[in-house]
Write a protein that holds these residues in place. Structure first.
Motif: not given
Length: 440
Positions: A400-427
């Protein structure tokens, strides 16, 4: 995919892992093709942990540490007089239909009322009133059903090539820079996204809901596309569903009954248009597939349906759980006493990743295509596939990645792609807070 890789994630009679791996590996291949076409030198990959966790993205969501409620009170299996029925009442307007047809308020009354109906009669009564219900069928019963016969030869995805389209980013090729290192998006840790902006300058109009379509559009958004999701204000999305698939998107509300012109204008300037409503539902607003082909001849257009677009159920509402129940999957996953379900909503997630892969392929090849995908096609993939290997599943971690949002702190699973070994999460953007307009 190496067919010798054993099942090791989930239990059950179907090789869900094989379906999940195949679709995500196909997505990786499509992303790699797109990167090459756009001049990025990157490595695209995935991991079993990312795949498994992303196929349960909603269940793995945590908002301020709390898990969402997966099913509403009136959703799930109910025993009828002669069998079982699967109901879907997560959305308030669908729950209202169930209450009206059965004359009940809560779950206890629902069980009593359903027991007085034959399963097929209850299916038809709720469906005719605008709700979502299906009689639970065995595989044999499903194979004899008119919809099964109508869709028996239909592929899971069907691609119709409409000709050349302009450059990868649309008529003006909207990218401010080319190649790795020109992304212009800073990650939370300060590292430039670079190769993770494969779709910079691409406009995606997202007219989908629930899981499959939003899973697709989240992948596109996390690869740098300008994704604008439109929802009706009178029937908002379930908040947790938006959060679990909302990375990188902008969300706006538009009432098509009053302002369909605005959405048609957006469609005319889109590079990708995703639709996921019941087939025919958008036609009266001038947003059906054929109308979109005329409005946006340059666009990659994807039409997602539950049952396929032909046959007696071609224009019927459906969800992953409903398709499972109709096709015999629920019976095979259950016991002698009660039907069951797949360990994850695999039809939704696999179809969403397949949608994204087909879009990336079309963009990489600069083709204007119309793509049709159905949840029923995913079910047929499972039903026709080999059984899983006889090995015990192993527990996998949940990245999971931790992201801030207007409705609270979110722990989310990012999409299942790695680009150069890193996840591609966004706000995750605020639901319904964006203007219904393109950037730039």
């Amino acid at each position: 995919m190496d067919e010798r890789v054993p099942r090791r994630w989930w239990t059950g009679p179907f090789d869900v892992e094989r379906l999940a791996r195949t679709t995500v590996e196909g997505l990786c291949g499509a992303a790699d093709e797109l990167a090459t076409s756009r001049g990025f030198e990157v490595t695209v990959g995935t991991t079993p942990e990312l795949i498994a966790a992303s196929f349960a993205a909603y269940e793995n969501l945590r908002r301020d540490g709390r898990a969402p409620a997966v099913w509403a009170e009136l959703s799930g299996f109910v025993a009828a007089r002669d069998g079982w029925v699967r109901l879907h009442g997560n959305y308030p307007h669908h729950a209202a239909v169930i209450r009206e047809v059965l004359g009940v308020d809560g779950r206890r009354g629902l069980e009593r009322a359903a027991s007085r109906w034959n399963a097929s009669d209850l299916e038809e009564a709720i469906t005719a009133a605008g709700g979502v219900a299906v009689a639970v069928r065995t595989r044999t019963h499903w194979e004899a059903h008119p919809q099964a016969r109508a869709a028996s030869d239909a592929p899971w995805s069907e691609v119709s090539d409409r000709g050349d389209r302009p450059g990868p980013g649309g008529p003006a090729d909207r990218r401010p820079g080319r190649g790795a290192g020109h992304g212009g998006f800073e990650a939370a840790d300060g590292h430039e996204r670079g190769g993770r902006n494969l779709l910079e300058g691409v406009r995606v109009l997202d007219l989908t809901r629930v899981i499959a379509g939003p899973t697709c559009s989240q992948v596109l958004a996390c690869l740098g596309a300008d994704v604008l999701r439109i929802d009706p204000p009178q029937r908002p999305e379930i908040l947790e569903q938006h959060l679990s698939t909302g990375m990188g998107k902008r969300s706006a509300e538009v009432d098509l009954r009053r302002d369909a012109d605005r959405v048609r204008t957006l469609a005319a300037d889109a590079d990708v248009i995703l639709t996921g409503y019941r087939p025919g539902a958008l036609e009266r607003f001038g947003l059906g597939t054929e109308a979109l082909e005329a409005i946006a001849p340059q666009a990659v257009i994807v039409s997602l349906s539950a049952w396929g677009e032909g046959g007696p159920w071609g224009r019927r509402i459906g969800f992953d759980s409903i398709v499972q129940a109709a096709t015999g999957i629920a019976v095979d996953c259950g016991t002698a006493d009660r039907p069951g379900a797949l360990p994850v909503q695999a039809l939704d997630h696999a179809s969403g990743h397949l949608m994204a892969a087909r879009v990336l392929e079309a963009l990489a090849r600069s083709r204007a295509c119309t793509i049709r995908i159905s949840l029923l096609g995913a079910a047929h993939q499972l039903l026709s596939g080999p059984p899983p290997p006889e090995v015990e599943p192993a527990a996998l971690g949940i990245p999971r990645v931790r992201l801030d949002s207007a409705v609270g702190t979110l722990d989310l699973v990012p999409p299942p792609l790695l680009i150069d070994g890193r996840t591609i999460e966004r706000p995750v953007g605020d639901y319904g807070a964006a203007d219904a307009s393109w950037r730039g």
